[in-house]
Every structure is written in C-alpha cells, then in structure tokens.
Design an enzyme around this catalytic site. Structure first.
Site, PDB file in Angstrom:
ATOM      1  N   HIS A 113     -17.948  47.072  -8.421  1.00 28.15           N
ATOM      2  CA  HIS A 113     -18.805  46.487  -9.470  1.00 28.15           C
ATOM      3  C   HIS A 113     -20.269  46.378  -9.029  1.00 28.15           C
ATOM      4  O   HIS A 113     -21.115  45.933  -9.819  1.00 28.15           O
ATOM      5  CB  HIS A 113     -18.299  45.100  -9.876  1.00 28.15           C
ATOM      6  N   ASP A 152      -8.494  51.083 -10.395  1.00 33.23           N
ATOM      7  CA  ASP A 152      -8.485  49.627 -10.542  1.00 33.23           C
ATOM      8  C   ASP A 152      -8.289  49.274 -12.018  1.00 33.23           C
ATOM      9  O   ASP A 152      -8.698  50.025 -12.907  1.00 33.23           O
ATOM     10  CB  ASP A 152      -9.818  49.070 -10.037  1.00 33.23           C
ATOM     11  N   HIS A 154      -9.838  47.036 -13.588  1.00 30.60           N
ATOM     12  CA  HIS A 154     -11.161  46.762 -14.152  1.00 30.60           C
ATOM     13  C   HIS A 154     -12.024  48.017 -14.053  1.00 30.60           C
ATOM     14  O   HIS A 154     -11.982  48.737 -13.055  1.00 30.60           O
ATOM     15  CB  HIS A 154     -11.843  45.623 -13.392  1.00 30.60           C
ATOM     16  N   ASP A 241      -4.544  46.122  -9.219  1.00 33.31           N
ATOM     17  CA  ASP A 241      -4.348  45.034 -10.171  1.00 33.31           C
ATOM     18  C   ASP A 241      -3.803  45.511 -11.512  1.00 33.31           C
ATOM     19  O   ASP A 241      -3.743  44.740 -12.475  1.00 33.31           O
ATOM     20  CB  ASP A 241      -5.642  44.222 -10.360  1.00 33.31           C
TER      21      ASP A 241
END
Length: 442
Positions: A113, A152, A154, A241
């Site tokens: 990120h 991921d 996200h 995740d």
C-alpha cells in the site's frame, strides 16, 4: 540424459520483534512466529530442497530509488522497514546468483500500500518492499521486464501507483472488490496512464470467492496474459488474507488453493504481504506455499476446520466469468487502445487525487503530470500537499527522470524544478534521477 538438478528454495524470515503499530494490532509479530513454529515442527528447514537466508538491511539509497518521502524517507521509517525490504532483496539476490531456484521472503512490515510519494503509513505499509527489491535488481543486474502478481485480498494500490506509468512492469492484482473492502480501489478501469496503458490489470472479485473462482482467474486470464507479456521475472505479492478464516476480509480460499496457485504461477520470488488469521490459516497456507515453491508434495496440508470453508455461489461464479471474458477481450486490443490513448493525451496526461493515510490520519492531495516525448518515455512531475490531525501541513514538488530520459526531457525537468522553487509554493523540492541513481533535494 541426466535430469537437471533442481536448486533449493530460498527462505527468508523476519518477524520484526521491535516494530508494531500497537501491541494488539492484526499486523503483529505472531503472524510469522506461528508460521516459523509450524515450519520447524514439520522439519522443512532440514530438507535439502530448502535453504534459509538471513535478511540484509536495505540502504536509504535503495528506498529513495523508489520513494520520495516528505520531508524525507529517513524520518518516516524504522530499522524494521530497512530489514523487511532487505529481506526481499536477499531473497531475490539468491535467485539471481543461481543459488536457489526460487525464493520466498516471509517478512514484515508489509509494503504493497506504500506509494511513490510517502507522507506516513497507510494500510500498515510505509515502504513498498517489492518495488524496492525490483528497482534494486534493475539497478544492479539490468533487469527489465517484470510482472508483479498481487494475490492479497486488498488491492495493491501502492504498487499500482509506483508502476502506473511503466510499460515494462505488468502489475496484476486480483482482490476482493474495492466497493466492499479497503482501500476502495482496484477497478477494471484503472489500467495505467496512456504510455503504459494495460500494464495494470485489476480483477475485483466478489466476496465469497473460493479456490474455484481464484483458479478460474488464474487459469483463464492471468497465466495467458503472463505468457503474452513474457516477463524476465515474476514476483508474487503473496498476501494470504483471502483465506476463509481471515478476520479482515470476506473471501473463502483454502491452504490447498494457495499452494496450487504458487505451483501454477511459478513465481521467481514471493514476498509475504497480508494475512491475519494467525493460528487458523497462516501456518497451513505458508507451509503449503513453501512446499509448492520447492517442488515438494503439499497434498496433505489441510486446515483442521476445513469443513467450514464456504462453497462458491452460482452468482459469484457468473460474476467472475464475466470479468474474465471482458478482460480477455480488452487484452486482445491493447496495442490499439494504447495508441488511441496516447493520441488523445497529446503532450500531457494529468491525474489529481486524494490519498488517505489511515494509520497516520493524514490526507494528501496530489497532482501528477506525465510529460510525453517522442524520443523517450518522457518525465513525471508531482505536486503534493498533506495535513492531518497529528501532523503539520507538508508540501513538495518532485521531478522524476527515467532511465531512458533524453537530453531535452532532462533539461525540461530541471527547468520545471527551478520554476517551481522560484514560485515558492512548496516546502520541499526533489529531483529523482533514475539514470544517475540519485534523489537530490533542491
């Protein structure tokens, strides 16, 4: 004829004992400690097919090759960030030195990120460890075409940002739909700026996607696209995740699904990103990935509560099939789309956006301008300003000159920086010169 002997898998562990956002935060050292206990219990480090490496420490120059920190990178990071990025570099170095077949860096803090400009921490990330690793390899070994596949849950918005204007880096992210999960981005229309159009591919998946849906995307879209792109190196941002037990998301992937993904993707280097089901998922998922990347049998790696993993709904399958179909059609006309986009852009392409740093409670307002050139890939200028509850207002203007920048663009960039400084609107001024491998504060 004798079969070629397979080199071992390189493993790098760095749990970052002395770094935490808070003592009970989901991104904490136990994420790796439970995994390491499982790896030792299974005797994996005793196998000749697996070799452990200790992480090096990335230099400030390694980080400034990628990032522009406001006011500077050094004031925004801890030693753990340097070791985490260094662990990724160590893993990649082992592959480039032909000591290992592949490598897996299980390190924290994570990084995907973290964007090119850094004002603080967002999504648990301050430094983009994959990008630091890739640009180190480009600087030291002349690596050119790279594919980064982010698995991921996200969206890897930081990695996307760093490579949004780079036609030599293919960034593919499949993740839970941003309408339902942080950071709220990663939609199919985010495809790269005109000069690098469709070097960014986002596949937002519906909540409840299982192994079935993830492997549909992999088999029918991602692997064919990688074959077309023909990268010199494949990097996996290996977030875990998407697991059905993860407390921060709503997907339904299993350890077997992850292991089969690692086997099929065949990445040269995997770097751990997210994954917050510390006891119920990470030890199983990581052991499965390690075995798969080492070319060993992973069929017995099963979670004890596997019977609670959901079944994928028909509507979810239909949504995924539609996404794949649309992307395959778009990919076939990518050259024409890129040519049309460049023609429409003319000499400039601008992007303005607000970027929120959730961990630092900072809001950044940023304007990017890509200046196109017929002799090279042009240059990039960035104007940025941030403020937050716990910080004073900070502003900066930066010029980024690429490796192939021509003399005209180099002069144009330096002139833009001088003009901006004379205007006196910003507090900090930077010249990031990729050819000279330098970040100069003006």
């Amino acid at each position: 004829m004798a079969l070629k002997e397979r080199k071992p898998l390189g493993l790098v562990f760095f749990p970052a004992f002395d770094w935490a956002i808070s003592p009970t935060h989901p991104e904490r050292e136990e994420r790796l400690l439970f995994t390491r206990d499982q790896v030792i219990e299974e005797g994996l480090l005793d196998l000749p097919q697996i070799r452990e490496y200790k992480p090096c420490m990335a230099s400030l120059a390694d980080m400034e090759r990628v990032h522009i920190g406001v006011p500077d990178v050094a004031s925004l990071i801890k030693a753990a960030h340097r070791v985490s990025a260094g662990g990724a570099i160590t893993a990649a170095e082992a592959v480039f030195k032909r000591e290992t077949e592949k490598s897996f860096a299980l390190v924290r803090p994570p990084g995907h990120h973290a964007m090119r400009v850094v004002h603080g921490t967002r999504g648990f990330c301050t430094i983009n460890i994959e990008a630091v690793m890739v640009e180190y390899l480009r600087h030291k070994y002349g690596l050119r075409r790279v594919a980064i596949v982010d698995t991921d849950v996200h969206h890897g918005d930081g990695t996307q940002d760093i490579y949004y204007h780079d036609p030599d880096t293919l960034f593919i992210s499949f993740h839970q739909d941003g309408r339902t999960l942080y950071p709220g981005s990663g939609f199919p229309n985010e495809t790269g700026s005109p000069g690098a159009l469709l070097s960014t591919m986002n596949i937002p998946l519906p909540p409840g996607t299982t192994d079935e849906g993830m492997h549909m995307v992999l088999d029918e879209l991602v692997l064919p696209v990688l074959a077309d792109f023909r990268p010199d190196m494949i990097i996996n941002s290996a977030g875990q995740d998407n697991h059905y037990s993860d407390p921060l998301a709503n997907m339904a992937v299993t350890a077997q699904g992850y292991a089969r993904l690692a086997e099929k993707l065949n990445a040269d280097v995997a770097v751990l990103e997210g994954g917050y089901s510390i006891e119920d998922a990470l030890p199983y998922v990581n052991v499965g990935i390690i075995l798969a990347m080492a070319g060993l049998d992973y069929s017995r790696v099963l979670e004890p509560d596997l019977d609670r993993a959901p079944v994928q709904s028909a509507s979810t399958t239909a949504t995924i099939q539609k996404l794949i179909k649309e992307w395959r059609e778009t990919w076939t006309v990518r050259e024409r789309m890129k040519s049309d986009a460049l023609a429409r852009a003319g000499d400039f392409w601008n992007r303005e956006r607000d970027i929120y740093y959730d961990d630092s409670q900072i809001l950044e307002r940023q304007r990017e301008t890509v200046h196109y050139c017929k002799r090279c890939n042009g240059l990039l200028t960035i104007s940025t300003k941030s403020a937050g509850n716990r910080s004073v207002e900070k502003s900066a203007f930066a010029v980024i000159l690429g490796q192939d920048s021509c003399p005209v663009c180099r002069e144009r960039g330096k002139d833009a920086l001088i003009h901006a400084k004379r205007a006196g609107i910003h507090q900090h001024y930077f010249l990031q010169d990729r050819r000279e491998d330098s970040l100069e504060r003006i």
